[in-house]
Design a protein around this motif. Structure first.
Motif, mmCIF file in Angstrom:
data_model
loop_
_atom_site.group_PDB
_atom_site.id
_atom_site.type_symbol
_atom_site.label_atom_id
_atom_site.label_comp_id
_atom_site.label_asym_id
_atom_site.label_seq_id
_atom_site.Cartn_x
_atom_site.Cartn_y
_atom_site.Cartn_z
ATOM 1 N N LYS A 326 0.832 -1.208 0.000
ATOM 2 C CA LYS A 326 0.000 0.000 0.000
ATOM 3 C C LYS A 326 0.866 1.257 0.000
ATOM 4 O O LYS A 326 0.580 2.223 -0.711
ATOM 5 C CB LYS A 326 -0.926 -0.036 1.230
ATOM 6 C CG LYS A 326 -1.916 1.114 1.277
ATOM 7 C CD LYS A 326 -2.831 0.980 2.487
ATOM 8 C CE LYS A 326 -3.827 2.129 2.558
ATOM 9 N NZ LYS A 326 -4.721 1.996 3.751
ATOM 10 N N TRP A 327 1.940 1.224 0.804
ATOM 11 C CA TRP A 327 2.871 2.367 0.866
ATOM 12 C C TRP A 327 3.558 2.579 -0.481
ATOM 13 O O TRP A 327 3.664 3.704 -0.971
ATOM 14 C CB TRP A 327 3.878 2.120 1.987
ATOM 15 C CG TRP A 327 4.982 3.110 2.082
ATOM 16 C CD1 TRP A 327 4.906 4.415 2.474
ATOM 17 C CD2 TRP A 327 6.375 2.867 1.802
ATOM 18 N NE1 TRP A 327 6.143 5.002 2.457
ATOM 19 C CE2 TRP A 327 7.060 4.066 2.045
ATOM 20 C CE3 TRP A 327 7.088 1.743 1.377
ATOM 21 C CZ2 TRP A 327 8.436 4.192 1.875
ATOM 22 C CZ3 TRP A 327 8.463 1.863 1.214
ATOM 23 C CH2 TRP A 327 9.126 3.075 1.452
ATOM 24 N N ALA A 330 1.464 4.207 -3.120
ATOM 25 C CA ALA A 330 1.183 5.607 -2.871
ATOM 26 C C ALA A 330 2.380 6.523 -3.155
ATOM 27 O O ALA A 330 2.251 7.753 -3.135
ATOM 28 C CB ALA A 330 0.723 5.815 -1.429
#
Length: 331
Positions: A326-327, A330
């Motif tokens: 997820k990081w 992003a």
């Protein structure tokens, strides 16, 4: 292909790479396919590239590239006995040499655990322009320590936390540590893998590790490490040896760490790239409070907390892998 491959992930993905220091590294490399980003995973003590098996399987399936070296002294990589060759800045330069040799295209993200974390820290200090982001697991980012001696660190930890935390560095820097660990391997690995408050408190004080080994104390091993994984870890350990890896402790136990840190300009302390920090809340040595002041130098910081001990990338592998994914998405 390295002759050290022991059914570690895909043995055909290993290759031997010579650095500018004429040191040969055994490196697991898979080129990025569906993603443009390549992850550089940097392991610590007392392991090898096998340390990252869960992360390699997860991220290569998603199409990320991975560069996973056996670090200096481990696995199929060279094992010099001169501890000065293990200075963090020098090893960080080796990592850059490896990336250049592989001609990796696209963004790079370096992720370190245990002694791999300070190496990633040196990549952030000395080669920040080469990377898109940095990840730190269990061990947070630490600004270069140009002043505090080992004795001063031990004394300050005792004052702040009621115990010395790193007293075992003393034993691991002694000449007979190699033979004692080999003779009491099961006890040593029980301690290292369990990483519970009870076991770690036995060795965090100076003078605690030696009697622990001599008594052949056995702590229960965590259930997230399968018998097959324990067998593979033992096989790698005995083939690789422990003498060279102990040099990582001689670096921080000596003046070398401070000497190399003093050469880093203070303006390089700040990390102006995204940083991911996985805090292992049950790590009884690398307690999160140790890194609070240094993390202030990472303004683009993402912190995730895990109810895990030191081996957070094993114990909470699914949760951590998805948080990292997820990081990365992003960025």
């Amino acid at each position: 292909m390295s002759d050290f491959a022991i059914a570690i992930m895909d043995s055909k993905a290993y290759q031997l790479i010579q650095t500018d220091r004429n040191l040969q590294y055994n490196v697991y490399y898979v080129k990025a396919t569906k993603q443009s980003t390549t992850l550089v995973f940097v392991h610590g003590f007392p392991n090898s590239s096998y340390d990252w098996r869960y992360q390699v399987a997860f991220f290569t399936k998603l199409g990320y590239g991975v560069v996973v070296p056996d670090m200096l002294g481990y696995g199929g990589t060279d094992k010099p006995l001169d501890y000065t060759l293990y200075a963090h800045s020098l090893v960080a330069n080796d990592i850059v040499n490896i990336i250049d040799h592989l001609d990796v295209q696209g963004p790079l993200v370096a992720v370190g655990h245990d002694w791999g974390a300070p190496v990633v820290g040196r990549l952030a200090n000395n080669h920040q322009d080469r990377f898109a982001a940095f990840g730190f697991l269990s061990i947070g980012y630490q600004i270069p320590n140009a002043t505090a001696t080992y004795e001063e660190i031990i004394k300050e930890n005792k004052r702040l936390y009621g115990r010395q935390l790193f007293g075992y560095w003393d034993f691991l820097s002694e000449e007979d540590a190699t033979e004692l660990i080999k003779q009491h391997y099961e006890s040593f690995m029980d301690l290292w893998l369990a990483y519970t408050a009870t076991s770690i408190n036995k060795i965090s004080e100076i003078g605690g590790f030696r009697p622990y080994l001599l008594q052949d104390i056995h702590d229960p091993r965590p259930d997230y490490l399968t018998p097959e994984e324990a067998k593979t870890t033992k096989l790698i350990f005995h083939k690789s040896g422990i003498k060279a890896p102990l040099n990582w402790y001689k670096v921080v136990r000596s003046d070398l760490d401070r000497e190399e840190a003093s050469k880093i300009p203070k303006e390089s302390y700040q990390v102006n790239k995204p940083v991911f920090y996985a805090r292992a809340l049950n790590d009884w040595i690398a307690i999160p409070a140790l890194f609070d002041s240094s993390m202030a130098y990472t303004p683009q910081l993402t912190i995730r907390d895990y109810e895990a001990a030191h081996w957070v990338h094993w114990e909470k592998r699914d949760e951590l892998n998805h948080d990292l994914k997820k990081w990365l998405e992003a960025l």
